[in-house]
Write an enzyme that holds these catalytic residues in place. Structure first.
Site, PDB file in Angstrom:
ATOM      1  CE  LYS A  19      -2.977   2.640   3.144  1.00  0.00           C
ATOM      2  NZ  LYS A  19      -4.070   3.023   2.229  1.00  0.00           N
ATOM      3  CB  CYS A 525      -5.628  -1.921   3.920  1.00  0.00           C
ATOM      4  SG  CYS A 525      -4.379  -2.458   2.737  1.00  0.00           S
ATOM      5  CG  ASP A 608     -24.245   4.449   4.894  1.00  0.00           C
ATOM      6  OD1 ASP A 608     -25.265   5.008   4.479  1.00  0.00           O
ATOM      7  OD2 ASP A 608     -23.144   5.019   5.003  1.00  0.00           O
ATOM      8  CG  HIS A 651     -24.485   4.416   0.287  1.00  0.00           C
ATOM      9  ND1 HIS A 651     -24.660   4.935  -0.973  1.00  0.00           N
ATOM     10  CD2 HIS A 651     -23.258   3.849   0.287  1.00  0.00           C
ATOM     11  CE1 HIS A 651     -23.579   4.695  -1.692  1.00  0.00           C
ATOM     12  NE2 HIS A 651     -22.718   4.029  -0.953  1.00  0.00           N
ATOM     13  CB  CYS A 653     -21.480  -0.684  -2.584  1.00  0.00           C
ATOM     14  SG  CYS A 653     -20.648   0.458  -1.468  1.00  0.00           S
ATOM     15  CD  GLU A 675     -21.590   1.628  -8.782  1.00  0.00           C
ATOM     16  OE1 GLU A 675     -21.168   2.106  -9.851  1.00  0.00           O
ATOM     17  OE2 GLU A 675     -22.253   0.587  -8.732  1.00  0.00           O
ATOM     18  CG  HIS A 704     -14.218   3.427  -5.649  1.00  0.00           C
ATOM     19  ND1 HIS A 704     -15.549   3.367  -6.009  1.00  0.00           N
ATOM     20  CD2 HIS A 704     -14.140   2.837  -4.438  1.00  0.00           C
ATOM     21  CE1 HIS A 704     -16.228   2.753  -5.064  1.00  0.00           C
ATOM     22  NE2 HIS A 704     -15.401   2.422  -4.099  1.00  0.00           N
TER      23      HIS A 704
END
Length: 766
Positions: A19, A525, A608, A651, A653, A675, A704
């Site tokens: 990362k 992560c 969410d 919400h 995704c 999304e 993203h």
């Protein structure tokens, strides 16, 4: 002898080294050569860990700088022209597909990214053209990394994603009509070429992953397996071990019958132990059975006694030479090593096993069934002691929680009135305009926020000092929202480390790690909390910050909570009680929080549930309907305690709602945000077909990526949405939270978003 194997190892390194290196490269702080060298160092370190643990079959090509499916997109040159035409360096082209690219006159968004089956890992979707051609990369990564390990004295088993899964997990590009599976005949010669090169390099066996076998497959996909694998056999090719995971393959077992080109089959016996007999019965006379008995998805120690009994059953039918002890899946989904956890309570620490420890587990089990229990007696006795200690621990049981659960009635799951009556009160109370704008919750977490949080955690500043800092950050975020002229504000969540961890730290029944990071996507992560016992809320968790934000805000303030299913799915759950029990406990805790937020003057509350889709069982049927029943009940239990005038948001995704839309509707949320920016707007047709009555905010841009969408681009997306949604239904918001973004790009993107919303507001108000 029974061999041991690992299907894949985490990539990030013990200290999230990958990362740090990747983000340094993106930031221009290290060179391409530096990043490549760090990747090689990590691969060598991870191969050595497995070798030192005594693992017989060690994977290669399980490493990726961003995502393993994206690796295959580039490996097979399945690269859309919008990325390939710019002449970018191959590594930059790779990252452009993963995260977008907006630099030196090149402006391209990323490819679509979705969840890897029912895990919290995200993969990049192969995006294919009507005239798609495939070509093997000049220096194939699987061959290069196999030779890299070989040079270090480690013979590995390369891992590649199988051709049927690669295509079945893909999609046609926008404005294209190709059915991905129809491209199989074009793709197979490239696989043959890759396998030939691997064989020439010295790879005798290759792990070829076909995880789509756990799905209910379309006939075209199911029928593709036998002819495909007939072409992937021959003296010039390595032996193939076909690996499946995350479900059972009994319903597709006929695909494997008489497929003698396969050296062996791997199945996940942690998720579906009952498939053992059927799969063994379908094997040919010489085929090998890889038994996935060490959990690649959770952090609990393997119960050696049960695992050994399972493996012994396979040995009795096949013999020791035809059985492999394996992880159930790649260990990508668990943290690197338990050795880094110096602060964990010793009692619960003894119950856990991370990736490094799981490599030892497969080796111990293999040795126990090969040489007998006496050869590993000490390890078996220690394991039995740990398993028993956990089962009898008082930390797992809370009688008050169990009593409250027993008193839940059906009425607790329903709002006081139906949506039309609620909305009439909300409209009068909140006074929102047409096309209201908002964000999903979080704003950028700057380095200063992380520094101050770290100081507070270490005790370097007092709670009062930290609280004053958080209030200052909230005031600044509200000032920015004033300037942007959003309609419903959020407090920005500066006090929150992670959307699940933050709440878990304030709930009884959870424990937390210090370094147990798991890759979610790219360099992102997460550090999932661990549920070890019954869950309850000892005190309010978010009310103080939300009340403060409302007190200094000119417009409605939205309270932000993480829903019960997401708290469950994005934690490492208990494996000793059903997940529905854990979800209900979380729902009760969140119900108390929702009621307290409303009492504190917060009249828009977002709960969410981005993990609701992720938790959906992979096959249609009773298991899926049972899940949706208790998942929906958990959400409703958490949100139904408020007045009609309080607006409940949620919400999600990803927009793939078609197969469980009835459950989304049953949640009875006043506003859904989803999304949608990288999905075809046609997916919104389901809201039309089902006559969805409530309000929806399909994301208008991708968070993203650091790329800033233009105002016109957002207008175009809204125009598309209005083909499917009524103006009075439509909210305007980004795809997701803005925590990982920088302020410059965030302000620019939100400015364009608000301007686009105002354009349509004026257009539809006239």
């Amino acid at each position: 002898m029974v061999q041991s194997s690992v299907l894949g190892f985490p990539r990030m390194g013990v200290n999230r080294d990958l990362k740090k290196a990747t983000e340094a490269y993106w930031g221009g702080k290290i060179s391409r050569d530096d990043l490549v060298a760090e990747g090689k160092r990590l691969r060598l370190a991870h191969w050595k860990i497995q070798k030192d643990a005594g693992v017989d079959i060690i994977p290669s090509n399980d490493f990726a700088f961003y995502d393993q499916v994206l690796d295959h997109i580039q490996l097979f040159n399945a690269i859309p022209e919008r990325y390939s035409k710019h002449g970018l360096d191959s590594l930059d082209e790779y990252f452009a597909m993963g995260r977008g690219h907006q630099k030196d006159g090149v402006d391209v968004p990323s490819l679509e990214m979705v969840k890897w089956f029912d895990s919290n890992y995200h993969y990049v979707k192969p995006t294919l053209q009507d005239n798609q051609e495939f070509k093997l990369a000049a220096d194939p990564k699987p061959v290069r990394e196999f030779l890299e390990a070989k040079e270090a004295g480690i013979i590995t088993r390369p891992v590649i994603l199988g051709p049927v899964s690669f295509l079945a997990l893909g999609k046609a590009d926008r404005n294209q009509t190709v059915d991905p599976i129809s491209l199989l005949e074009k793709l197979l010669p490239v696989y043959v070429e890759l396998l030939e090169k691997l064989k020439a390099a010295g790879a005798e066996t290759v792990q070829i992953d076909e995880p789509v076998l756990v799905f209910d497959l379309r006939k075209e996909v199911k029928d593709a397996f036998k002819p495909a694998y007939a072409k992937l056999s021959g003296d010039k090719l390595p032996k193939l071990l076909l690996a499946t995971y995350f479900g059972d393959i009994v319903h597709n077992i006929d695909v494997l019958a008489d497929t003698q080109s396969l050296y062996g089959i791997h199945v996940d016996l942690v998720r579906n132990p009952e498939q053992l007999e059927t799969v063994i019965g379908a094997l040919g006379s010489e085929q090998v059975f890889s038994a996935g008995v060490v959990n690649g998805r959770n952090i609990w120690k393997t119960n050696f006694q049960k695992a050994i009994e399972t493996v012994e059953t396979a040995i009795q039918k096949l013999g020791k030479d035809r059985v492999i002890v394996a992880t159930s899946s790649s260990l990508l989904h668990v943290p690197h090593t338990l050795d880094s956890e110096k602060k964990l309570d010793s009692e619960v620490r003894d119950w856990f096993s991370f990736a490094v420890q799981k490599t030892s587990e497969v080796a111990i089990i293999a040795k126990a069934v090969t040489e007998g229990p006496a050869s590993v007696r000490e390890a078996l006795e220690a394991n039995a002691k740990s398993v028993q200690a956990r089962a009898s621990s008082k930390r797992t049981n809370n009688e008050a929680v169990k009593k409250r659960q027993s008193e839940i009635t059906p009425e607790l799951h329903s709002r006081k009135s139906a949506f039309p009556e609620r909305y009439a009160q909300q409209k009068e109370h909140l006074k929102l305009p047409l096309f209201p704008t908002t964000t999903i919750g979080s704003f950028p977490q700057t380095s200063e926020i992380r520094v101050q949080r770290n100081k507070f955690t270490k005790g370097d500043i007092t709670a009062e000092q930290y609280e004053k800092f958080i209030e200052k950050e909230i005031e600044e975020v509200i000032k920015i929202q004033d300037e942007l002229d959003l309609d419903v504000y959020v407090h920005g969540e500066p006090e929150r480390n992670d959307m699940v961890q933050y709440f878990g730290e304030r709930l009884d029944g959870y424990v937390f790690t210090t370094h147990a990071w798991v890759q979610s996507y790219g360099s992102r992560c997460v550090r999932p909390p661990i549920i070890v016992g019954d869950i309850s809320r000892p005190a309010p968790m978010s009310v103080k910050e939300s009340k403060f934000a409302a007190s200094v805000s000119k417009k409605p303030m939205k309270g932000m909570l993480t829903g019960p299913i997401t708290c469950l799915r994005w934690s490492f759950p208990r494996d000793d009680v059903h997940q529905s029990v854990q979800a209900q406990q979380l729902a009760l805790a969140l119900r108390d929080e929702v009621v307290d937020l409303e009492a504190g003057g917060i009249y828009v509350i977002q709960v969410d549930e981005p993990a609701l889709r992720e938790g959906l069982p992979l096959r249609a049927g009773r298991e899926r309907e049972n899940y949706l029943s208790w998942a929906v009940d958990s959400f409703k239990l958490s949100t139904a305690g408020v007045k009609d005038s309080t607006q409940i948001h949620s919400h999600f995704c990803y927009s793939e709602f078609q197969d469980f839309f009835h459950a989304i509707a049953a949640l009875d949320a006043d506003v859904l945000s989803i999304e949608n920016s990288k999905s075809d707007a046609k997916l919104l047709q389901v809201f039309v077909d089902k006559e969805y009555p409530r309000h929806i905010g399909p994301g208008v841009y991708d968070i993203h990526s650091p790329r800033v969408p233009s105002e016109q681009e957002i207008k175009d997306r809204i125009e598309e949405m209005l083909q499917y949604l009524k103006p009075e239904q439509l909210w305007i918001n980004p795809d997701c939270g803005l925590k990982t973004r920088q302020w410059k790009e965030t302000k620019a993107a939100l400015t364009n978003m608000v301007n686009a919303a105002k354009f349509f507001r004026a257009k539809h108000s006239s």
